[in-house]
Design a protein around this motif. Structure first.
Motif, PDB file in Angstrom:
ATOM      1  N   UNK A   1       0.829  -1.205   0.000  1.00 17.88           N
ATOM      2  CA  UNK A   1       0.000   0.000   0.000  1.00 17.88           C
ATOM      3  C   UNK A   1       0.862   1.253   0.000  1.00 17.88           C
ATOM      4  N   UNK A   2       1.927   1.238   0.803  1.00 18.39           N
ATOM      5  CA  UNK A   2       2.796   2.421   0.874  1.00 18.39           C
ATOM      6  C   UNK A   2       3.495   2.635  -0.466  1.00 18.39           C
ATOM      7  N   UNK A   3       3.906   1.543  -1.107  1.00 18.93           N
ATOM      8  CA  UNK A   3       4.556   1.649  -2.421  1.00 18.93           C
ATOM      9  C   UNK A   3       3.613   2.284  -3.435  1.00 18.93           C
ATOM     10  N   UNK A   4       2.306   2.031  -3.282  1.00 15.57           N
ATOM     11  CA  UNK A   4       1.311   2.559  -4.211  1.00 15.57           C
ATOM     12  C   UNK A   4       0.798   3.943  -3.802  1.00 15.57           C
ATOM     13  N   UNK A   5       1.372   4.510  -2.738  1.00 16.94           N
ATOM     14  CA  UNK A   5       1.069   5.887  -2.398  1.00 16.94           C
ATOM     15  C   UNK A   5       0.130   6.108  -1.227  1.00 16.94           C
ATOM     16  N   UNK A   6      -0.273   5.046  -0.512  1.00 17.23           N
ATOM     17  CA  UNK A   6      -1.142   5.222   0.649  1.00 17.23           C
ATOM     18  C   UNK A   6      -0.330   5.816   1.798  1.00 17.23           C
ATOM     19  N   UNK A   7      -0.897   6.806   2.463  1.00 14.24           N
ATOM     20  CA  UNK A   7      -0.219   7.486   3.562  1.00 14.24           C
ATOM     21  C   UNK A   7       0.113   6.524   4.695  1.00 14.24           C
ATOM     22  N   UNK A   8       1.267   6.739   5.332  1.00 12.32           N
ATOM     23  CA  UNK A   8       1.705   5.864   6.423  1.00 12.32           C
ATOM     24  C   UNK A   8       0.691   5.790   7.548  1.00 12.32           C
ATOM     25  N   UNK A   9       0.003   6.890   7.841  1.00 11.14           N
ATOM     26  CA  UNK A   9      -0.931   6.904   8.972  1.00 11.14           C
ATOM     27  C   UNK A   9      -2.218   6.124   8.679  1.00 11.14           C
ATOM     28  N   UNK A  10      -2.404   5.702   7.421  1.00  7.68           N
ATOM     29  CA  UNK A  10      -3.594   4.935   7.053  1.00  7.68           C
ATOM     30  C   UNK A  10      -3.300   3.460   6.823  1.00  7.68           C
ATOM     31  N   UNK A  11      -2.056   3.044   6.980  1.00  3.70           N
ATOM     32  CA  UNK A  11      -1.693   1.651   6.720  1.00  3.70           C
ATOM     33  C   UNK A  11      -2.284   0.738   7.791  1.00  3.70           C
ATOM     34  N   UNK A  12      -2.821  -0.425   7.412  1.00  2.00           N
ATOM     35  CA  UNK A  12      -3.613  -1.235   8.339  1.00  2.00           C
ATOM     36  C   UNK A  12      -2.859  -1.844   9.504  1.00  2.00           C
ATOM     37  N   UNK A  13      -1.618  -2.256   9.312  1.00  3.68           N
ATOM     38  CA  UNK A  13      -0.915  -2.913  10.417  1.00  3.68           C
ATOM     39  C   UNK A  13      -0.823  -1.995  11.628  1.00  3.68           C
ATOM     40  N   UNK A  14      -0.616  -0.715  11.381  1.00  7.34           N
ATOM     41  CA  UNK A  14      -0.446   0.224  12.469  1.00  7.34           C
ATOM     42  C   UNK A  14      -1.636   0.317  13.394  1.00  7.34           C
ATOM     43  N   UNK A  15      -2.860   0.276  12.838  1.00  9.56           N
ATOM     44  CA  UNK A  15      -4.016   0.370  13.724  1.00  9.56           C
ATOM     45  C   UNK A  15      -4.569  -0.986  14.132  1.00  9.56           C
ATOM     46  N   UNK A  16      -4.374  -2.014  13.307  1.00 11.51           N
ATOM     47  CA  UNK A  16      -4.838  -3.342  13.704  1.00 11.51           C
ATOM     48  C   UNK A  16      -4.074  -3.858  14.918  1.00 11.51           C
ATOM     49  N   UNK A  17      -2.814  -3.474  15.037  1.00  9.49           N
ATOM     50  CA  UNK A  17      -1.969  -3.942  16.129  1.00  9.49           C
ATOM     51  C   UNK A  17      -1.462  -2.771  16.972  1.00  9.49           C
ATOM     52  N   UNK A  18      -2.306  -1.785  17.155  1.00  6.45           N
ATOM     53  CA  UNK A  18      -1.913  -0.567  17.862  1.00  6.45           C
ATOM     54  C   UNK A  18      -1.764  -0.772  19.355  1.00  6.45           C
ATOM     55  N   UNK A  19      -2.412  -1.781  19.907  1.00  6.59           N
ATOM     56  CA  UNK A  19      -2.373  -1.974  21.349  1.00  6.59           C
ATOM     57  C   UNK A  19      -3.419  -1.128  22.046  1.00  6.59           C
ATOM     58  N   UNK A  20      -3.329  -1.070  23.368  1.00  5.94           N
ATOM     59  CA  UNK A  20      -4.300  -0.328  24.156  1.00  5.94           C
ATOM     60  C   UNK A  20      -4.152   1.175  23.933  1.00  5.94           C
TER      61      UNK A  20
END
Length: 230
Positions: free
Chosen positions: A116-135
Motif C-alpha cells: 500500500x505504501x509503495x502505491x502511495x497510501x499514507x503511512x498513517x492509514x496503513x492497516x498494520x499500524x491500527x490493527x496492532x496498535x495496542x491499548x
C-alpha cells in the motif's frame, strides 16, 4: 493459529470510564458491569475446559481493572488483563462485523503495508499500524502485554476510517490480495481486506477499536475486535 479479525465501534471515553470506577459506578455502568462479569466467567470456564492456566483468572483481572490496577505478577497476567479489557469493550460497543480470517495476520498486514505504501497510501492509514496498535495511550495505568501476542487490540479513530477505505479502494486492483506471502505462510484464507465497507456507519468523534481473541458477542452496545481462534 488463525485469527478472525472483526471490528465494531464505541466511544473510547465510555470504555476507559470503567477503569478504576469500582465504588462509583452509575446505575447504567453497574448494569454493563453485570454483562462484563458474566462474559468473564464464561470465558474463564472455557479456558478451564482447555486446561489453560494464566495464573490470574479473567474474572479477577476484570475486578483489578475496575479497581484501577493491573499489578499481578502471574506469567499469563497480560492475557487475563487484555481479555478482561476486551469484555469491557464488548459491553460498550456496537455488534461486531467480520473483516476476515487470517493466518499469521501480523506478517500478512505488514507485507500489505509495504504494498500500500509503495502505491502511495499514507503511512498513517496503513492497516498494520491500527490493527496492532495496542491499548489506548490514555489508559491510566500500565497493563502488561499478553505473553503470546493474543488477544490483541487495535484502534482506529473514525475520522481516519473513511479516508483509509477510500485510499485502499483506489489501489485495490493493483494489489495481489490472494497471493501467498513469505513462502506461502501468510496468505489470506477468507473474505475481507483492510478497508472493507462498514466503517462509514459509525458516529463522528468515536473510535473504531479492534481486538484479537475468542469470545461471544451480545449486550446492548459493542465494540471493535479481533478474535483469535484456538
Amino acid at each position: 493459529m488463525s485469527r478472525i479479525i472483526s471490528f465494531s465501534t464505541a466511544d473510547q471515553a465510555d470504555v476507559l470510564a470503567f477503569l478504576g470506577a469500582a465504588g462509583s459506578l452509575t446505575q447504567e455502568q453497574q448494569r454493563l458491569v453485570g454483562y462484563m462479569r458474566e462474559d468473564a466467567h464464561a470465558h474463564q470456564a472455557d479456558l478451564d475446559r482447555q486446561g489453560l492456566d494464566w495464573g490470574l483468572s479473567v474474572p479477577d483481572a476484570l475486578e483489578h481493572l475496575l479497581a484501577d490496577h493491573a499489578d499481578s505478577s502471574a506469567l499469563g497476567a497480560g492475557n487475563a488483563y487484555y481479555s478482561a479489557f476486551q469484555h469491557i469493550i464488548d459491553a460498550n460497543a456496537s455488534d461486531p462485523s467480520e473483516l476476515g480470517v487470517y493466518s499469521m495476520p501480523s506478517t500478512f498486514f505488514g507485507l500489505m503495508d509495504q504494498e500500500l505504501h509503495r502505491l502511495g497510501v499514507s503511512s498513517e492509514l496503513l492497516p498494520h499500524g491500527f490493527l496492532f496498535a495496542g491499548l489506548p495511550a490514555s489508559v491510566p495505568f500500565p497493563i502488561p502485554c499478553p505473553r503470546d501476542g493474543a488477544p490483541d487490540i487495535g484502534m482506529l479513530a473514525l475520522a481516519k476510517a473513511k479516508p483509509a477505505a477510500e485510499a485502499y479502494r483506489a489501489v485495490l486492483d493493483r494489489i495481489p490480495l490472494r497471493r501467498r506471502a513469505v513462502d506461502g505462510t501468510a496468505g489470506v484464507r477468507a473474505r475481507g481486506v483492510a478497508g472493507q465497507p462498514g466503517h462509514r456507519v459509525v458516529h463522528a468523534g468515536h473510535d473504531l477499536l479492534l481486538d484479537q481473541r475468542r469470545g461471544r458477542t451480545g449486550g446492548t452496545r459493542r465494540l471493535a475486535r479481533l478474535r483469535a481462534c484456538f
